[in-house]
Design an enzyme around this catalytic site. Structure first.
Site, short mmCIF file in Angstrom:
data_model
loop_
_atom_site.label_atom_id
_atom_site.label_comp_id
_atom_site.label_asym_id
_atom_site.label_seq_id
_atom_site.Cartn_x
_atom_site.Cartn_y
_atom_site.Cartn_z
N ARG A 253 70.55 6.70 -2.95
CA ARG A 253 70.70 7.95 -2.17
C ARG A 253 72.19 8.29 -2.16
NH1 ARG A 253 70.16 6.32 3.37
NH2 ARG A 253 72.35 6.81 3.52
N HIS A 257 71.70 9.71 4.94
CA HIS A 257 70.24 9.62 5.16
C HIS A 257 69.67 11.00 5.51
CE1 HIS A 257 66.38 8.24 6.68
NE2 HIS A 257 66.64 8.84 7.82
N TYR A 266 78.64 2.76 7.12
CA TYR A 266 77.93 1.52 6.74
C TYR A 266 77.93 1.23 5.24
CZ TYR A 266 74.06 4.87 6.16
OH TYR A 266 73.29 5.94 5.78
C1 LIG Z 1 57.29 4.61 12.15
C2 LIG Z 1 58.69 5.14 12.10
N1 LIG Z 1 59.71 4.38 12.54
C3 LIG Z 1 60.97 4.86 12.49
C4 LIG Z 1 61.23 6.12 12.02
C5 LIG Z 1 62.66 6.64 11.94
N2 LIG Z 1 63.06 6.66 10.55
C6 LIG Z 1 63.05 7.78 9.82
S1 LIG Z 1 63.48 7.53 8.24
C7 LIG Z 1 63.73 5.88 8.50
C8 LIG Z 1 64.19 4.98 7.36
C9 LIG Z 1 63.26 5.02 6.21
O1 LIG Z 1 63.81 4.32 5.16
P1 LIG Z 1 63.07 4.23 3.77
O2 LIG Z 1 61.63 3.92 3.97
O3 LIG Z 1 63.84 3.30 2.91
O4 LIG Z 1 63.14 5.72 3.20
P2 LIG Z 1 64.42 6.63 2.94
O5 LIG Z 1 64.72 7.35 4.23
O6 LIG Z 1 65.52 5.76 2.48
O7 LIG Z 1 64.00 7.62 1.90
C10 LIG Z 1 63.46 5.55 9.81
C11 LIG Z 1 63.60 4.19 10.37
C12 LIG Z 1 60.13 6.90 11.58
N3 LIG Z 1 60.27 8.12 11.08
N4 LIG Z 1 58.88 6.39 11.63
#
Ligand SMILES: Cc1ncc(C[n+]2csc(CCOP(=O)(O)OP(=O)(O)O)c2C)c(N)n1
Length: 352
Positions: A253, A257, A266
């Site tokens: 990425r 985020h 970070y």
């Molecule tokens: C069940 C849940 N827990 C926490 C969140 C908050 N949250 C949004 S994105 C994210 C990280 C997701 O990381 P990843 O699966 O690696 O996908 P990326 O965002 O890197 O594309 C979190 C913890 C959420 N949307 N849903």
């Protein structure tokens, strides 16, 4: 006492652009190479525009996909019209490749629910934000296809972080047991917000998590669009025959985020710079140059893409907002009486 090996699974990584043997070239039409590059460029310009709209207050939060264009556009290229796609929240480039109108995608990011309308016509589910749930939807659709003996398949997108959720493991388990026509496409972009992949899971690869569920796991260079196409085509073919597959697309990425994040807190700028060298657009451009496909039209397309995206954003800004009482629609195919009463009450309240 005896100790015997009872299982020996392995994980392979697919690469095309870095491979020494080029005997497969060309394995898609020349026009298709060009079209893929153009779609990647449109997706890149969309990201930039959405970012500036967020800064102007037209979008509240935006999740950029910069750096992940090859993973999303390559996998969508492999998907057939009759297949289904399950997006999570970062799949804007996938939506573009699937044929969703750009203004509709902007509209959704602007918080206008009209932007989600019409996507079922392109066999695509609405965006789901809860991390990991998309895997269950992917398993469920794939199971239905298996039960109905359909010949299509479904691909669902999540990130590396989602593979630590219970939903991911339940989904893979069900998919395996019920021969679901499902491809679980994990974009390992190295972070779940500020959580680096190494702290997320002890697994050396995400792909190997498939082995525990008796399904195939493959890793692919996610910044190599041709490798992504090859991996996804093979996986979809397996899935159509009732053999679900987990694909780990290794990518990065390049942006924060979301627009609410500050990734400089970070991660090292050096690491980001290293990955910029592996930018999927840059790599694909170099590949097209090496193979004499690159020309003035493609060179000029960046400007063209900017215009296309600007026009779509302007259209989205002028589009109508949904009616308030639509809040109650789309939950049930047949609205229960209690909800219908609430809808009426709400309408009265709003119109007071
Ligand atoms: C069940 C849940 N827990 C926490 C969140 C908050 N949250 C949004 S994105 C994210 C990280 C997701 O990381 P990843 O699966 O690696 O996908 P990326 O965002 O890197 O594309 C979190 C913890 C959420 N949307 N849903």
């Amino acid at each position: 006492m005896a100790r015997k090996e009872v299982y020996s699974g392995s994980i392979e990584r697919i690469e095309v652009m870095n491979a020494d043997d080029e005997e497969d070239f060309p394995w898609i039409e020349e026009d298709e190479y060009r079209e893929l590059y153009k779609k990647m460029m449109i997706a890149r310009k969309f990201d930039e525009k959405a970012f500036s709209l967020q800064r102007r207050g037209e979008i509240s939060t935006y999740a950029p996909h910069k750096g992940q264009e090859a993973a999303q556009i390559g996998s969508m290229f492999a998907l057939e019209e009759d297949d289904w796609m399950v997006p999570s929240f970062r799949e804007t480039a996938a939506f573009i490749m699937r044929g969703a109108p750009l203004e509709k995608i902007f509209q959704r990011w602007m918080g206008n629910a009209n932007g989600q309308k019409g996507i079922s016509e392109i066999n695509t589910l609405p965006v789901a934000i809860p991390v990991g749930t998309q895997n269950l939807h992917t398993a469920g659709l794939g199971m239905a296809m298996s039960f109905k003996e359909d010949e299509n398949a479904v691909i669902g997108f999540t990130g590396d972080g989602s593979t630590s959720e219970g939903d991911f493991h339940e989904a893979l388990n069900f998919a395996g047991v019920y021969n679901a026509h499902s491809v679980f496409f994990v974009q390992n972009n190295q972070f779940a917000i500020s959580m680096p992949r190494e702290k997320q899971t002890k697994s050396e690869t995400i792909a190997q998590k498939a082995l525990a569920y008796g399904i195939e796991g493959i890793q692919v260079d996610g910044n190599d669009i041709l490798a992504v196409i090859k991996a996804t085509q093979e996986a979809l073919e397996s899935a159509r025959n009732g053999n679900p597959v987990l694909i780990e697309a290794v990518t990065y990425r390049l942006e924060d985020h979301t627009t609410s994040d500050d990734s400089t807190r970070y991660r090292d700028s050096e690491e980001v710079e290293e990955w910029k060298e592996k930018d999927p657009l840059k790599r694909f451009r170099e590949y097209l140059q090496e193979h004499d496909i690159w020309d003035d039209e493609l060179e000029a397309f960046e400007e063209e893409a900017k215009k296309i995206v600007d026009e779509a954003a302007n259209k989205a800004l002028e589009m109508e907002e949904p009616e308030f009482d639509e809040l109650f629609d789309y939950v049930y195919a047949d609205m229960p009486d209690l909800l219908a009463d609430e809808k009426e009450e709400f309408k009265e309240e709003v119109n007071k």
